[in-house]
Design an enzyme around this catalytic site. Structure first.
Site, short mmCIF file in Angstrom:
data_model
loop_
_atom_site.label_atom_id
_atom_site.label_comp_id
_atom_site.label_asym_id
_atom_site.label_seq_id
_atom_site.Cartn_x
_atom_site.Cartn_y
_atom_site.Cartn_z
N ASN A 1 57.73 11.20 10.23
CA ASN A 1 56.98 11.90 11.28
C ASN A 1 55.53 12.18 10.88
O ASN A 1 54.61 11.96 11.66
CB ASN A 1 57.70 13.20 11.66
CG ASN A 1 59.08 12.92 12.22
OD1 ASN A 1 59.41 11.76 12.52
ND2 ASN A 1 59.90 13.95 12.35
N THR B 1 20.48 2.73 47.02
CA THR B 1 21.47 3.79 47.12
C THR B 1 22.36 3.39 48.29
O THR B 1 21.88 2.76 49.24
CB THR B 1 20.85 5.18 47.38
OG1 THR B 1 20.17 5.14 48.64
CG2 THR B 1 19.84 5.57 46.30
N HIS B 2 23.64 3.69 48.18
CA HIS B 2 24.61 3.21 49.19
C HIS B 2 24.59 1.68 49.29
O HIS B 2 24.91 1.12 50.33
CB HIS B 2 24.36 3.82 50.57
CG HIS B 2 24.14 5.30 50.56
ND1 HIS B 2 25.14 6.21 50.79
CD2 HIS B 2 23.02 6.03 50.30
CE1 HIS B 2 24.65 7.44 50.70
NE2 HIS B 2 23.37 7.35 50.39
N SER C 1 34.87 -24.15 39.72
CA SER C 1 36.04 -24.13 40.58
C SER C 1 36.66 -25.52 40.60
O SER C 1 35.94 -26.52 40.50
CB SER C 1 35.63 -23.72 42.00
OG SER C 1 36.51 -24.28 42.95
N LYS D 1 30.37 -24.32 42.45
CA LYS D 1 30.63 -22.97 41.95
C LYS D 1 30.13 -22.70 40.53
O LYS D 1 30.22 -23.56 39.66
CB LYS D 1 32.14 -22.73 41.97
CG LYS D 1 32.67 -22.43 43.35
CD LYS D 1 32.20 -21.08 43.81
CE LYS D 1 33.29 -20.43 44.63
NZ LYS D 1 32.95 -19.05 44.92
N ASN E 1 31.10 -19.36 38.67
CA ASN E 1 31.75 -18.06 38.86
C ASN E 1 31.57 -17.15 37.64
O ASN E 1 31.64 -17.60 36.51
CB ASN E 1 33.23 -18.25 39.15
CG ASN E 1 33.46 -18.89 40.51
OD1 ASN E 1 32.67 -18.71 41.42
ND2 ASN E 1 34.54 -19.64 40.63
N GLU F 1 34.26 -10.43 36.02
CA GLU F 1 35.38 -10.03 36.89
C GLU F 1 36.57 -9.57 36.07
O GLU F 1 37.22 -8.58 36.39
CB GLU F 1 35.79 -11.20 37.78
CG GLU F 1 34.69 -11.60 38.76
CD GLU F 1 34.99 -12.96 39.38
OE1 GLU F 1 35.80 -13.02 40.30
OE2 GLU F 1 34.42 -13.98 38.92
N TYR G 1 58.44 16.55 16.64
CA TYR G 1 58.46 15.11 16.89
C TYR G 1 59.57 14.74 17.87
O TYR G 1 60.67 15.28 17.83
CB TYR G 1 58.68 14.34 15.57
CG TYR G 1 58.78 12.84 15.81
CD1 TYR G 1 57.63 12.07 15.89
CD2 TYR G 1 60.01 12.21 15.99
CE1 TYR G 1 57.70 10.70 16.15
CE2 TYR G 1 60.09 10.85 16.24
CZ TYR G 1 58.93 10.10 16.32
OH TYR G 1 59.00 8.76 16.58
N GLN H 1 56.73 7.25 19.83
CA GLN H 1 56.57 5.84 19.44
C GLN H 1 55.81 5.06 20.52
O GLN H 1 55.18 4.05 20.22
CB GLN H 1 57.97 5.24 19.24
CG GLN H 1 57.98 3.79 18.85
CD GLN H 1 59.37 3.37 18.37
OE1 GLN H 1 59.88 3.90 17.39
NE2 GLN H 1 59.99 2.45 19.07
N LYS I 1 51.73 3.87 20.83
CA LYS I 1 51.02 2.80 20.14
C LYS I 1 50.55 1.68 21.07
O LYS I 1 49.39 1.27 21.03
CB LYS I 1 51.89 2.22 19.04
CG LYS I 1 52.01 3.22 17.92
CD LYS I 1 53.05 2.90 16.91
CE LYS I 1 53.38 4.18 16.19
NZ LYS I 1 53.99 5.23 17.04
N1 ARG Z 1 58.60 4.31 14.87
C1 ARG Z 1 58.51 5.71 14.89
C2 ARG Z 1 57.31 6.14 15.76
O1 ARG Z 1 56.47 5.37 15.98
C3 ARG Z 1 58.33 6.24 13.51
C4 ARG Z 1 58.76 7.66 13.33
C5 ARG Z 1 60.22 7.77 13.44
N2 ARG Z 1 60.63 9.10 13.21
C6 ARG Z 1 61.89 9.49 13.50
N3 ARG Z 1 62.15 10.73 13.28
N4 ARG Z 1 62.75 8.67 14.01
O2 ARG Z 1 57.23 7.25 16.22
#
Ligand code: ARG
Length: 462
Positions: free
Chosen positions: A112, A157-158, A279, A285, A287, A292, A319, A324, A327
């Site tokens: 954790n 503007t606008h 295109s 074209k 583009n 975009e 925790y 998780q 990420k």
């Molecule tokens: N893969 C977990 C995460 O990203 C790691 C921590 C896991 N901790 C636990 N108490 N299971 O959060």
């Protein structure tokens, strides 16, 4: 007996395959391998300094971790999905390399605080990189502004013709936005660089740790004050993604303008061949796909922010495995922002601007109507009345399909007797530009001053 898992001691049966698949994070959190190893080395050394493990044990751990890193970087490392995440993959290999002492690394630590540290190290490194990208883009915009302080274009503007502005002033507007983005990233970094290592699972530990020294080794300025907070909040990830959202919003607006300007109806700009796409059916074209897609991907970055905010809102301390899920939105954000900054830096210097098209466009739409109103107001007419008189002049000229400067002096005098022969000087667009000397306005001196100030900042901060 379930022996496969590091935490398998109390389990009689193996984890279901479906559960392994459902809970696994190694496919994406392996991106944190360098930070995980850095954090583990700092932890091992701190344990030795505190006399919790022996000096030679820490050395063995550090050496082993360096080897793991080398294996990962050479591609020799075998990622094992059944080991769940980056942390356990690395620890398992470390133990293969160094033997049972590998098992000492996790003393007084939990995944954790480990994962919170890894993310903080990673986010800090990426924020540093974003800041560099933002600065590079500010430098490009400043460079582009040079020599274009008197290039007149229609200010809108606008999206309707409003007043003349210089191309330099317009480009520098984006430079200021991106400078703020860069500063925002720097301010967020202060809160990211706080080490959670030593919070352990949630409550601290019975071992006599020195979190400060580990934090120092990792280049962090501070240490957590509350272990529950340290392992359970992801506000630093959210703040980083928020910074990215704003930066992307600025890039997206610039992209939108380039898309418009590159349209032959505007004809203000031509993308370099290398940055335009064709295109498969329409041979003519060119583009602006890069712009975009950048505009489009901004939406995904915003989506990441929403996901992160929603992720944390109902979590009890401390925790929870939900965390998780912090990420992927962060990685996705990084995978959009970093290359967007880089490609802008590459693309912008290749833009070809067409000042004549800009000047022609600026002749449409009575951009000098405010000049006439200001002229009358400067001669004592209350601005509201001056506005009205200028409006009448516009209506007269428009009815004839002419510009304001095409009206006769007598006609203008008939609308307002304060008009003199010098009125035609103020009606020219370049005069309109030059006379806008108010601080931060579009006058050529102001653009040059802005460029100097931005260069100063780049020099100080770069
Ligand atoms: N893969 C977990 C995460 O990203 C790691 C921590 C896991 N901790 C636990 N108490 N299971 O959060």
């Amino acid at each position: 007996m379930a022996q496969k898992k590091m935490w398998g001691g109390r389990f009689a049966q193996d984890t279901a395959k479906s559960v392994e698949d459902y809970t696994r994070s190694v496919d994406f959190d392996r991106r944190l391998y360098a930070e995980d190893i850095l954090g583990s080395k700092a932890h091992a050394r701190m344990l030795a300094r505190q006399g919790i493990i022996a000096g030679h044990e820490a050395e063995a751990l550090v050496r082993g971790l360096d080897q793991v890193r080398a294996e990962i970087e050479s591609g020799a490392f075998k990622w094992r999905p059944e080991l769940e995440d980056v942390h356990m993959n690395i620890e398992a290999r470390l133990t293969e390399i160094v033997g049972p002492v590998g098992g000492k690394l996790h003393t007084a630590r939990s995944r954790n605080d480990q994962v919170a540290l890894d993310m903080r190290l990673h986010v800090a490194a990426r924020l540093d990189d974003w800041a560099r990208g933002l600065k590079a883009l500010v430098a490009v915009l400043v460079e582009l502004s040079k020599g274009r302080e008197e290039t007149v274009m229609p200010g809108l503007t606008h999206l309707q013709p409003a007043q003349p502005v210089s191309l330099a002033h317009h480009l520098l507007a984006y430079a200021w936005m991106l400078k703020r983005d860069c500063e925002r990233v720097g301010q967020a970094l202060v809160r990211v660089r706080v080490s959670p290592l030593g919070a352990a699972a949630l409550a601290g530990t019975t071992f006599d740790l020195d979190p400060e020294s580990a934090a120092r080794e990792l280049g962090f300025a501070g240490v957590f004050k509350n272990s529950l907070d340290a392992v359970s909040d992801r506000d630093f990830v959210i703040e980083a993604v928020f910074c990215a959202c704003l930066a992307m919003s600025h890039l997206s607006r610039l992209c939108e303008e380039i898309v418009l300007w590159a349209n032959p109806c505007f004809g203000f700009v031509r993308l370099p061949d290398a940055f335009a796409t064709g295109s498969s059916i329409m041979p003519q074209k060119r583009n602006p796909d890069v712009c975009e897609l950048m505009r489009g991907r901004t939406a995904r970055v915003y989506g990441g922010l929403m996901a992160l905010l929603a992720l944390v809102k109902g979590l009890p301390l401390a925790y929870n495995r939900d965390l998780q899920e912090d990420k992927e939105p962060f990685f996705a954000t990084d995978d959009i922002l970093a290359p967007s900054l880089a490609i802008m830096v590459e693309m912008l210097p290749g833009l070809e601007f067409f000042p004549r098209a800009m000047a022609r466009a600026a002749e449409q739409g009575y951009l000098n109507a405010t000049e006439l109103a200001d002229y009358l107001a400067a001669r004592g007419l209350p601005f509201r009345e001056a506005h009205h008189a200028a409006g009448r002049a516009v209506a007269l000229a428009e009815g004839r399909g002419q510009g304001l400067a095409d009206l006769g002096l007598d006609e203008l005098k008939a609308i307002c007797p304060l008009v003199e022969g010098d009125v035609f000087e103020v009606l020219s667009l370049s005069a309109a530009l030059r006379r806008r000397t108010s601080p931060g306005g579009t006058g050529p001196d102001s653009a040059a001053r802005q460029a100097r100030e931005l260069l100063d900042w780049l020099g100080r901060d770069g």
